[in-house]
Design a protein around this motif. Structure first.
Motif, mmCIF file in Angstrom:
data_model
loop_
_atom_site.group_PDB
_atom_site.id
_atom_site.type_symbol
_atom_site.label_atom_id
_atom_site.label_comp_id
_atom_site.label_asym_id
_atom_site.label_seq_id
_atom_site.Cartn_x
_atom_site.Cartn_y
_atom_site.Cartn_z
ATOM 1 N N ALA A 1 104.031 69.768 25.823
ATOM 2 C CA ALA A 1 104.443 70.648 26.915
ATOM 3 C C ALA A 1 105.347 71.754 26.379
ATOM 4 C CB ALA A 1 105.170 69.853 27.994
ATOM 5 N N LEU A 2 104.943 73.003 26.626
ATOM 6 C CA LEU A 2 105.732 74.160 26.182
ATOM 7 C C LEU A 2 105.762 75.190 27.290
ATOM 8 C CD1 LEU A 2 104.493 74.750 22.509
ATOM 9 C CD2 LEU A 2 106.750 73.963 23.207
ATOM 10 N N ASP A 3 106.970 75.588 27.708
ATOM 11 C CA ASP A 3 107.135 76.650 28.698
ATOM 12 C C ASP A 3 106.270 76.428 29.928
ATOM 13 O OD1 ASP A 3 108.900 77.817 26.959
ATOM 14 O OD2 ASP A 3 107.451 79.277 26.159
ATOM 15 N N GLY A 4 106.215 75.209 30.399
ATOM 16 C CA GLY A 4 105.447 74.914 31.601
ATOM 17 C C GLY A 4 103.964 74.777 31.379
ATOM 18 N N HIS A 5 103.506 74.880 30.136
ATOM 19 C CA HIS A 5 102.095 74.710 29.814
ATOM 20 C C HIS A 5 101.906 73.446 28.989
ATOM 21 C CE1 HIS A 5 102.600 79.039 30.556
ATOM 22 N NE2 HIS A 5 101.322 79.042 30.924
ATOM 23 N N GLU A 6 100.784 72.809 29.165
ATOM 24 C CA GLU A 6 100.455 71.614 28.392
ATOM 25 C C GLU A 6 99.322 71.937 27.425
ATOM 26 O OE1 GLU A 6 100.665 67.242 29.795
ATOM 27 O OE2 GLU A 6 98.545 67.791 29.981
ATOM 28 N N PHE A 7 99.576 71.645 26.145
ATOM 29 C CA PHE A 7 98.593 71.951 25.108
ATOM 30 C C PHE A 7 98.053 70.654 24.502
ATOM 31 C CE2 PHE A 7 101.172 75.747 25.348
ATOM 32 C CZ PHE A 7 100.232 76.768 25.263
ATOM 33 N N HIS A 8 96.775 70.655 24.249
ATOM 34 C CA HIS A 8 96.127 69.530 23.571
ATOM 35 C C HIS A 8 95.674 70.044 22.201
ATOM 36 C CE1 HIS A 8 95.894 66.836 27.117
ATOM 37 N NE2 HIS A 8 95.931 67.998 27.769
ATOM 38 N N ILE A 9 96.487 69.749 21.203
ATOM 39 C CA ILE A 9 96.214 70.222 19.844
ATOM 40 C C ILE A 9 95.412 69.156 19.091
ATOM 41 C CG2 ILE A 9 97.250 70.910 17.640
ATOM 42 C CD1 ILE A 9 97.578 72.960 19.804
ATOM 43 N N THR A 10 94.369 69.595 18.430
ATOM 44 C CA THR A 10 93.624 68.697 17.544
ATOM 45 C C THR A 10 93.787 69.181 16.113
ATOM 46 O OG1 THR A 10 91.570 69.968 17.783
ATOM 47 C CG2 THR A 10 91.951 68.164 19.362
ATOM 48 N N CYS A 11 93.295 68.405 15.182
ATOM 49 C CA CYS A 11 93.431 68.784 13.775
ATOM 50 C C CYS A 11 92.199 68.366 12.994
ATOM 51 C CB CYS A 11 94.673 68.152 13.160
ATOM 52 S SG CYS A 11 94.593 66.355 13.080
ATOM 53 N N SER A 12 92.003 69.045 11.892
ATOM 54 C CA SER A 12 90.963 68.685 10.931
ATOM 55 C C SER A 12 91.656 68.275 9.643
ATOM 56 C CB SER A 12 90.030 69.872 10.678
ATOM 57 O OG SER A 12 89.385 70.266 11.879
ATOM 58 N N MET A 13 91.222 67.144 9.082
ATOM 59 C CA MET A 13 91.888 66.600 7.902
ATOM 60 C C MET A 13 90.883 66.328 6.792
ATOM 61 S SD MET A 13 94.677 63.955 9.575
ATOM 62 C CE MET A 13 93.564 63.165 10.748
ATOM 63 N N GLY A 14 91.296 66.634 5.577
ATOM 64 C CA GLY A 14 90.500 66.324 4.403
ATOM 65 C C GLY A 14 91.292 65.500 3.424
ATOM 66 N N VAL A 15 90.648 64.536 2.795
ATOM 67 C CA VAL A 15 91.344 63.577 1.942
ATOM 68 C C VAL A 15 90.755 63.585 0.540
ATOM 69 C CG1 VAL A 15 92.097 61.189 1.679
ATOM 70 C CG2 VAL A 15 91.675 62.117 3.963
ATOM 71 N N ALA A 16 91.625 63.681 -0.450
ATOM 72 C CA ALA A 16 91.232 63.495 -1.851
ATOM 73 C C ALA A 16 92.180 62.475 -2.465
ATOM 74 C CB ALA A 16 91.303 64.816 -2.616
ATOM 75 N N THR A 17 91.635 61.602 -3.293
ATOM 76 C CA THR A 17 92.402 60.463 -3.790
ATOM 77 C C THR A 17 92.411 60.426 -5.315
ATOM 78 O OG1 THR A 17 91.898 59.156 -1.821
ATOM 79 C CG2 THR A 17 92.579 57.947 -3.762
ATOM 80 N N PHE A 18 93.604 60.182 -5.857
ATOM 81 C CA PHE A 18 93.759 59.982 -7.297
ATOM 82 C C PHE A 18 93.602 58.489 -7.607
ATOM 83 C CE2 PHE A 18 96.581 58.775 -10.809
ATOM 84 C CZ PHE A 18 96.136 59.621 -11.817
ATOM 85 N N PRO A 19 92.839 58.138 -8.634
ATOM 86 C CA PRO A 19 92.270 58.994 -9.687
ATOM 87 C C PRO A 19 90.807 59.392 -9.467
ATOM 88 C CG PRO A 19 92.193 56.710 -10.365
ATOM 89 C CD PRO A 19 92.811 56.714 -8.998
ATOM 90 N N HIS A 20 90.211 59.030 -8.334
ATOM 91 C CA HIS A 20 88.765 59.240 -8.165
ATOM 92 C C HIS A 20 88.391 60.701 -7.995
ATOM 93 C CE1 HIS A 20 88.488 54.920 -7.825
ATOM 94 N NE2 HIS A 20 89.374 54.927 -6.843
ATOM 95 N N ASP A 21 89.216 61.473 -7.300
ATOM 96 C CA ASP A 21 88.816 62.825 -6.919
ATOM 97 C C ASP A 21 89.541 63.915 -7.686
ATOM 98 O OD1 ASP A 21 87.223 61.566 -5.026
ATOM 99 O OD2 ASP A 21 88.802 61.634 -3.508
#
Length: 743
Positions: A429-449
């Motif tokens: 909730a910001l300034d009387g508005h409600e926001f639905h934020i989504t995200c995109s995630m990428g994963v790299a792992t040591f030592p494989h990647d």
């Protein structure tokens, strides 16, 4: 009066009044005056010379040499200098010498001049010496020099602890019989922590480390609280030390004078204290020295704070306070090195996070609102990871999360990613508005990647863009194999969430039978999932994922609500009243408002609490026994009953079991299954039945399928049973038919 009549020197026997007055004046001179003959024996000394050598009268020194008064080395040095003067006739002017006062044992610095003594024919007959005590000047010189050295240490950015230690040692050199200490205030401004105290007893310094700032907190805590000096001359009788008097007495500390160390803006930086083993007040010199020390210490501490702030700003994001790219690379490199050195095969994962459609927030409400949203998201992400992990802001709406020392399984990473996704997508909730934020995630792992920081970041970034291209609001592993497994779980999680909303779950009920009467007295509610694609799924196929992702809480609440509603419907249809048994997950049980939710469900369904039994496992109870007992008793007061499910597979002790408000023990079907050929299982079941009866609990066995199993249970006095021998789990209609048959 010193002897003035050594043979060959100052030979006279008739002292006039004037000469008596002259020698009296010489004896009153504070400087050290003496005359030696050619054999370096004292022939004339004043009273000051006698006192420094520990004699009451000057006469006691006559005829002695330096070898009678000093160490061989020091006497030899004096002899060598005096021989040169006698032989050359050249004087020695203002030579600085360090000697020890024989009375006090204190070291003194003298400025000494020595010249050859001649008779009327200009023959050398000895030498005359005069020494002046320059200890105060030397002390001031050393203080000035050491002060310059301290300032140089500060300028060279040497560690603060080394600087403070140097200051304390300098003070202790200047003052006799005191122990110096500096405490530094913590970042919250509520406690004082060890800065330097080289001569204080270590156990005392450790005991006061972290002392609270406040009134009646000894000299230091009170000085910091009042922002003024606190002089305690007698610790044993001062109320400020009431909480620490025994501690001070244990270490023979009798007085303590503390002064707050303030920045040039008046902010509290710490305290400086002088301790003594005697009851005493500070003198004027000690007060002046304290003023000087406090100024220098303030410079050192404030300089360190400024450096820390500069370092923080250089390595952290100014908006969110999160580490930035510079610190990320250092942390990531260190984590990879640690993994290589420790061969227990952990993973280090880099998660690249990009907020979806963040631009719309800035466009609608402006950058100020956008900044506030970024700070909220940053706090949420930090709350989802462990202290050893790191959340980093690269800039804009891009973040990187560093996960270290993880088990070498994609599941371990997936659980954290699901948690992060849920936290980020929670409405803002910001300034009387409600926001639905989504995200995109990428994963790299040591030592494989990747084997270096740059490669891992690049691959995680690439995986994040794959997530963007796949429709956003998701995550991608860099490797295809990981992607497949993670997406299966991700899809299943979303399907569970959707399934709850779309009423795809339903309950079957398995009768529980009284072995004495043969009547059904209860039914266990068992959840099923009618998946739109995969068909009907048993709990084995989805419960563990629901528990890992937290979806077990809404699912468990639905099961409880539906079971209570159905039981009340059977009662309203005129069927025999029975209890409904519902399994409780650990996540449900640990939530603080869970008893209130159970109360609300009972009220909404209209079911009386005595017809509800909640099944909990031993392992759940053992996580926090006190909390478990409190929760169970709160619900027991309503009339709810409790059963311990899978009894015998956990680790509860008899003493703990006695304290639990439990009415029923449920023998795990793994013991019942092997009754025919496993003597150990038969012994365990017999013991559980006996234990339950001794504790006035009912004992029910689950998984009963054969007549032989039933016969053994009856022969050993088991109270109740459930299993395929009586009935498989059935739908509510079939359960109603079974109840009608028994009337």
């Amino acid at each position: 009066m010193a002897a003035r009549n050594h043979e060959g020197l100052l030979a006279t026997t008739d002292w006039t009044a004037e000469r008596n007055l002259l020698w009296a004046m010489i004896d009153q001179v504070p400087d050290y005056l003496f005359v030696k003959d050619l054999d370096h024996r004292f022939v004339v000394v004043n009273q000051a010379v006698a006192r420094i050598h520990g004699y009451d009268h000057a006469d006691q020194l006559i005829g002695k040499t330096d070898f009678d008064l000093h160490t061989p080395d020091l006497a030899a040095r004096f002899f060598e200098v005096e021989q040169a003067i006698i032989q050359s006739g050249s004087p020695m002017i203002d030579m600085e010498e360090e000697v020890v006062d024989a009375v006090t044992g204190a070291k003194k610095w003298l400025s000494t001049s020595k010249i050859a003594l001649h008779n009327d024919t200009n023959e050398t007959i000895g030498l005359v010496g005069i020494s002046r005590d320059i200890s105060v000047r030397k002390q001031a010189d050393r203080l000035r020099d050491e002060q310059s050295l301290v300032l140089e240490m500060i300028a060279m950015n040497l560690p603060l602890r080394d600087v403070l230690d140097k200051i304390m040692r300098l003070i202790e050199e200047q003052l006799e019989g005191v122990f110096a200490s500096i405490l530094v205030v913590d970042s919250d401004g509520g406690h004082l922590w060890h800065g330097a105290a080289p001569s204080l007893p270590g156990t005392y310094a450790r005991a006061i480390d972290g002392i609270a700032i406040g009134p009646n907190m000894g000299s230091c805590g009170t000085a910091a609280y009042r922002r003024e000096s606190v002089i305690v001359a007698d610790i044993a009788n001062d109320p400020l030390w009431s909480n620490f008097r025994d501690l001070a007495q244990l270490h023979s500390l009798r007085s303590c004078w503390s002064t707050p160390i303030l920045s040039h803006q008046g902010d509290l930086l710490g305290t400086f204290a002088l301790y003594s083993g005697e009851v005493r007040q500070p003198g004027s010199f000690e007060r002046r020295l304290t003023e000087r020390v406090v100024r220098i210490a303030a410079i050192a501490i404030e300089r360190k704070q400024n450096e820390d702030e500069i370092f923080f700003l250089a390595n952290h994001d100014a908006l969110t306070g999160l580490p930035n790219r510079i610190l990320l690379k250092d942390r990531l490199t260190q984590a990879m090195l640690h993994t290589e050195l420790h061969h227990h095969n952990p993973w280090v994962s880099v998660v690249f996070v990009d907020l979806d459609n963040f631009k719309t927030v800035n466009d609608r409400l402006g950058h100020t609102a956008g900044d506030e949203l970024l700070k909220i998201v940053a706090r949420r992400m930090v709350g989802c990871v462990r202290p050893i992990d790191a959340v980093v802001r690269l800039g804009g709406d891009e973040f990187v999360i560093l996960l270290v020392d993880l088990p070498a399984r994609t599941d371990a990473i997936s659980v954290i990613l699901h948690k992060l996704r849920a936290a980020i997508t929670d409405p803002i909730a910001l300034d009387g508005h409600e926001f639905h934020i989504t995200c995109s995630m990428g994963v790299a792992t040591f030592p494989h990647d990747g084997n270096d920081a740059e490669t891992l970041l690049m691959n995680a970034d690439a995986a994040m863009y794959q997530a963007k291209n796949s429709g956003r609001d998701s995550f991608q592993f860099f490797t295809a194999e990981m992607n497949t497994k993670a997406h299966e779980r991700f899809a299943m999680q979303d399907a569970i969430r959707s399934g709850i909303a779309r009423s795809e779950f339903y309950l079957d009920y398995q009768p529980q039978v009284d072995l004495r009467s043969g009547r059904i007295f209860a039914a266990e509610a068992l959840v099923r999932w009618r998946h739109p694609v995969l068909g009907v799924l048993s709990p084995v196929q989805f419960i563990s994922l629901a528990e890992e992702t937290g979806l077990i809480v809404p699912l468990g609440d639905w099961v409880l609500n539906e079971a209570c509603r159905q039981n009340k419907a059977w009662q309203d249809a005129g069927l025999p009243h029975l209890s409904v048994s519902v399994n409780v997950s650990a996540l449900q049980f640990q939530e603080k408002d869970w008893p209130q939710r159970v109360r609300r469900i009972l009220k909404e369904s209209g079911l009386e609490a005595e017809y509800l039994e909640l099944e909990v496992t031993e392992s759940l109870l053992m996580r926090n026994v006190d909390q478990a007992i409190a929760t169970m008793k709160e619900l027991q007061e309503l009339g709810v009953h409790f059963a311990i499910d899978d009894f015998g597979t956990g680790y509860s002790s008899l003493s703990t079991l006695k304290c639990l408000p439990v009415t029923r023990l449920k023998i795990d079907q793994s013991f019942v299954r092997n009754l025919a050929h496993d003597e150990d299982d038969r012994s365990i079941i017999s013991a559980v039945i006996s234990l339950g009866q001794r504790l006035n609990m009912m004992v029910i066995a689950e998984g009963v399928e054969t007549e032989g199993q039933l016969a053994f249970l009856r022969a050993n006095g088991c109270d109740e049973a459930q299993g395929y021998h009586f009935s498989k789990p059935v739908d509510p209609g079939a359960m109603a038919d079974l109840l009608m048959l028994q009337g």
